[in-house]
Design an enzyme around this catalytic site. Structure first.
Site, short mmCIF file in Angstrom:
data_model
loop_
_atom_site.label_atom_id
_atom_site.label_comp_id
_atom_site.label_asym_id
_atom_site.label_seq_id
_atom_site.Cartn_x
_atom_site.Cartn_y
_atom_site.Cartn_z
N ARG A 85 0.86 -1.27 0.11
CA ARG A 85 -0.06 -0.03 -0.19
C ARG A 85 0.83 1.36 -0.10
O ARG A 85 0.39 2.29 -0.37
CB ARG A 85 -0.96 0.10 1.34
N LYS B 55 3.62 -19.62 4.30
CA LYS B 55 3.15 -20.12 5.55
C LYS B 55 2.71 -19.27 6.43
O LYS B 55 2.98 -17.90 6.13
CB LYS B 55 4.37 -20.60 6.19
N ASP C 249 7.50 -24.38 2.02
CA ASP C 249 7.79 -24.73 3.38
C ASP C 249 9.31 -24.56 3.24
O ASP C 249 10.07 -25.41 2.66
CB ASP C 249 7.69 -26.17 3.92
N HIS C 250 9.88 -23.71 3.82
CA HIS C 250 11.33 -23.03 3.42
C HIS C 250 12.27 -24.26 3.85
O HIS C 250 13.49 -24.41 3.43
CB HIS C 250 11.65 -21.75 3.78
N LYS D 103 16.57 -26.20 2.17
CA LYS D 103 17.67 -26.07 3.02
C LYS D 103 18.24 -27.13 2.29
O LYS D 103 18.10 -28.33 2.23
CB LYS D 103 17.61 -26.24 4.50
N GLU E 247 15.10 -22.62 19.38
CA GLU E 247 15.51 -21.29 19.23
C GLU E 247 15.82 -20.59 20.26
O GLU E 247 15.10 -20.61 21.40
CB GLU E 247 14.39 -20.58 18.47
N ASP F 207 2.90 -23.48 14.40
CA ASP F 207 3.87 -22.78 13.69
C ASP F 207 5.23 -23.65 13.19
O ASP F 207 5.64 -23.21 12.33
CB ASP F 207 4.43 -21.70 14.81
N HIS G 179 7.19 -27.46 9.37
CA HIS G 179 8.66 -27.83 9.25
C HIS G 179 9.13 -29.58 9.92
O HIS G 179 9.71 -30.33 9.06
CB HIS G 179 9.35 -26.84 9.85
N LYS H 171 10.71 -21.86 21.86
CA LYS H 171 11.56 -20.59 21.79
C LYS H 171 12.32 -20.55 23.29
O LYS H 171 11.97 -21.15 24.35
CB LYS H 171 10.73 -19.66 21.30
P1 NAP Z 1 4.77 -7.72 7.10
O1 NAP Z 1 6.11 -7.40 7.07
O2 NAP Z 1 3.64 -7.47 8.07
O3 NAP Z 1 4.26 -7.40 5.45
C1 NAP Z 1 3.08 -7.37 5.15
C2 NAP Z 1 3.12 -6.98 3.69
O4 NAP Z 1 1.65 -7.00 3.48
C3 NAP Z 1 3.53 -5.35 3.47
O5 NAP Z 1 4.26 -5.39 2.23
C4 NAP Z 1 2.29 -4.83 3.29
O6 NAP Z 1 2.26 -3.60 2.37
C5 NAP Z 1 1.49 -5.68 2.39
N1 NAP Z 1 -0.17 -5.19 2.81
C6 NAP Z 1 -0.87 -5.40 4.06
N2 NAP Z 1 -2.06 -4.99 3.65
C7 NAP Z 1 -2.10 -4.77 2.44
C8 NAP Z 1 -3.13 -4.55 1.49
N3 NAP Z 1 -4.56 -4.35 2.03
N4 NAP Z 1 -2.81 -4.22 0.21
C9 NAP Z 1 -1.64 -4.45 -0.47
N5 NAP Z 1 -0.64 -4.74 0.66
C10 NAP Z 1 -0.90 -4.93 1.81
O7 NAP Z 1 4.68 -9.53 6.83
P2 NAP Z 1 5.95 -10.31 6.60
O8 NAP Z 1 6.57 -10.81 7.75
O9 NAP Z 1 6.57 -10.04 5.41
O10 NAP Z 1 5.04 -11.98 6.35
C11 NAP Z 1 4.45 -11.89 4.94
C12 NAP Z 1 3.74 -13.53 4.80
O11 NAP Z 1 5.03 -14.20 4.89
C13 NAP Z 1 2.85 -13.73 6.10
O12 NAP Z 1 1.86 -14.80 5.60
C14 NAP Z 1 3.75 -14.49 6.97
O13 NAP Z 1 3.19 -15.39 7.79
C15 NAP Z 1 4.64 -15.15 5.90
N6 NAP Z 1 6.04 -15.51 6.37
C16 NAP Z 1 6.72 -14.32 6.70
C17 NAP Z 1 8.26 -14.72 7.24
C18 NAP Z 1 9.22 -13.84 7.79
O14 NAP Z 1 10.42 -14.11 8.19
N7 NAP Z 1 8.68 -12.42 7.80
C19 NAP Z 1 8.46 -16.12 7.41
C20 NAP Z 1 7.80 -17.17 7.06
C21 NAP Z 1 6.53 -16.59 6.46
P3 NAP Z 1 2.28 -1.90 2.93
O15 NAP Z 1 3.04 -1.98 4.52
O16 NAP Z 1 3.19 -1.15 2.18
O17 NAP Z 1 0.80 -1.84 2.90
#
Ligand code: NAP
Length: 504
Positions: A50, A156, A185-186, A190, A224, A243, A248, A348
């Site tokens: 956004r 995930k 599933d990353h 690995k 962890e 989780d 995993h 954790k």
């Molecule tokens: P995050 O940092 O909260 O990022 C969320 C993203 O979604 C941001 O780019 C945000 O963009 C976008 N977003 C939110 N509402 C939106 C909307 N209405 N329209 C368009 N874009 C929107 O989350 P994240 O940690 O990257 O995680 C993303 C996914 O990956 C989740 O399903 C999470 O479970 C999974 N995941 C993440 C990790 C990790 O290490 N982070 C690991 C495994 C899995 P804006 O802020 O610009 O709106």
């Protein structure tokens, strides 16, 4: 380099381009694929979120992410100038159908410029409640019409329970064919995890030993040091079982327990893995207590720092019953594994961070040496370290040097650092490349995800309905609650100390 892929124009759309996952994993992975000449000659990455950003501002953010998180270190000017022109940004709300018409126009414009039809990959790095919305909107905008050249990657968590996973599978199935859906599933990307399959199925000496006749039990630990920190919003509705174990750890178990596939093709490998899940003994409300234990960390000290308990983390419910530790005993009821326990644990704020699979072999049938000799005697163990150390150790008995006959346990070691000069790719590099190549071997199929949910549901239901009165029940820097020790001790075993070499 894959000649076919190089000549295949590709558009990679990242929903959640401004998010944490893109910053830490996707951007560095795509950049490293570029550096190693894996990306197609005609390649475009379109990030979306956004936040209002120009293409150049988004490129600047990606560069900062690469410099911060890439295994290849800071990008040089020359390298970045080669990659940056492929990056675009489109500010958009995924709930707004107009967004998708704009994507359609961008993709068409790129195809016109390239003079060829592109493979288009939609990567959903956004909160899971957006998965169905994005899939439906893509379909309504006509962006999924050609199953030969569109793919969707789902992060995930895939569902919150069996029912929601089934609903998501059904919805995706109405829009996409299974061959277009990549459930990440990353762990499966690995190096060491992939190597388990090489180790098992490319070495004739392993197969005769790999069964209930020789293996006493198996332990899989993913521990962890980190706490939940700022992620209580997500974590409080999830917990360690959802989780980590549902995905995993069960995937690791499947790779250890699967039958040899006929070939290393996606369907063969995934068929054999789902066979394992189907063969796994189901829990009943009555036996959950004997087979699974949960824990939650209280306040404590870790490496000289005072750390809060889970209930004191920012935003946490001060009465939360969410488990930050889970240990479960599984059985695989088939000819190969009947009676062999598989103990899985994850948590954790534990003593150290490590992911290790240990295969404990049975004792020798008859001991010919003197009882004193046996003091340091241990059953053979195969220790597969996934992280931080990447190694496979076979622990065997050897004679200690000296005039008398004394035994010692020694390790026969294969370790990546000592064997290979080149650095192993990050899991996301392997997985993103596989999506571009159209290879689903390392991704979860719909039926696999549902079987894994089906297996853990009785535990989830039991823990949800039975509030634990003794949480928190372990402190930081420990190995979890005492009940986890009891889970294995009642079978006459103990959790193995995780290898101490390698950094924490
Ligand atoms: P995050 O940092 O909260 O990022 C969320 C993203 O979604 C941001 O780019 C945000 O963009 C976008 N977003 C939110 N509402 C939106 C909307 N209405 N329209 C368009 N874009 C929107 O989350 P994240 O940690 O990257 O995680 C993303 C996914 O990956 C989740 O399903 C999470 O479970 C999974 N995941 C993440 C990790 C990790 O290490 N982070 C690991 C495994 C899995 P804006 O802020 O610009 O709106």
């Amino acid at each position: 380099m894959n000649a076919l892929l190089k000549s295949q124009p590709t558009v990679f759309v990242i929903f959640g381009g401004t998010g944490d996952l893109n910053a830490r994993k996707l951007a560095p992975a795509l950049y490293n694929l570029f550096l190693e000449n894996w990306l197609p000659n005609q390649f475009a990455l379109i990030g979306t979120g956004r936040t209002t950003l120009s293409d150049d501002e988004f490129r600047g953010r990606m560069l900062a992410d690469v410099n911060h998180f890439s295994r290849s270190g800071k990008a040089t000017d020359g390298q970045w100038q080669g990659f940056a022109p492929n990056i675009y940004y489109q500010a958009a709300d995924v709930q707004d159908p107009k967004t998708y018409r704009e994507f359609g126009k961008r993709i068409k414009a790129l195809e016109k410029e390239w003079g060829a039809k592109a493979n288009v990959i939609y990567y959903l790095a956004v909160a899971p409640n957006f998965f169905p919305i994005i899939a439906k909107n893509l379909a309504e905008a006509g962006l999924t019409a050609d199953p030969t050249c569109t793919r969707i990657v789902i992060e995930k968590p895939f569902g919150h329970d069996l029912e929601s996973a089934k609903q998501l599978n059904q919805l995706l199935g109405e829009i996409f064919q299974e061959k277009q859906i990549y459930r990440i599933d990353h762990y499966l990307g690995k190096e060491t995890v992939q190597n388990i399959m090489a180790f098992r199925f490319a070495n004739a000496i392993m197969e005769p030993l790999w069964n209930r006749n020789n293996i006493e039990h198996v332990q899989i630990s993913v521990t962890e040091q980190l706490g939940v920190g700022e992620r209580t919003g997500y974590y409080d509705g999830a917990g360690a079982l959802r989780d980590m174990i549902q995905n995993h750890l069960l995937q690791l178990l499947c790779i250890v327990a699967m039958e040899p596939p006929v070939s290393f093709s996606a369907e063969e490998v995934r068929d054999r893995k789902v066979d394992v899940l189907r063969a796994m003994r189901r829990f009943t409300p009555e036996n959950v207590r004997d087979m699974a234990v949960r824990g939650q960390y209280g306040p404590g000290w870790l490496e000289g720092q005072q750390v809060p308990g889970y209930r004191e983390e920012p935003g946490a419910d001060p009465h939360s019953n969410t488990e930050t530790f889970a240990a479960v005993k599984f059985f695989v009821d088939n000819w190969r594994w009947q009676g062999v326990p598989f103990y899985l644990r994850t948590g954790k704020r534990l003593h150290r961070s490590a992911s290790v699979i240990t295969i404990q072999f049975k004792d020798v049938p008859h001991f010919i040496f003197s009882p004193e000799t046996a003091e340091t005697m241990r059953q053979n163990r195969l220790v597969i370290s996934i992280q931080p150390e990447m190694s496979i150790r076979l622990q065997v008995q050897a004679k200690r040097p000296g005039v008398d006959m004394m035994l010692n346990t020694v390790d026969m070691v294969f370790d990546y650092k000592g064997t290979y000069v080149s650095e192993a790719p990050e899991a996301y590099e392997t997985l993103l490349l596989d999506v571009m190549l159209g290879d689903q071997t390392l991704f979860m199929r719909g039926d696999q995800v549902e079987e894994a949910w089906d297996l853990v549901m009785p535990i989830l239901n039991s823990w949800q309905t039975r509030t634990s009165q003794n949480l928190p029940n372990y402190s930081a820097d420990s190995w979890g609650p005492e009940t986890a020790e009891a889970l294995v001790a009642k079978d006459g075993f103990h959790w193995f100390t995780l290898p101490l070499n390698g950094k924490k």
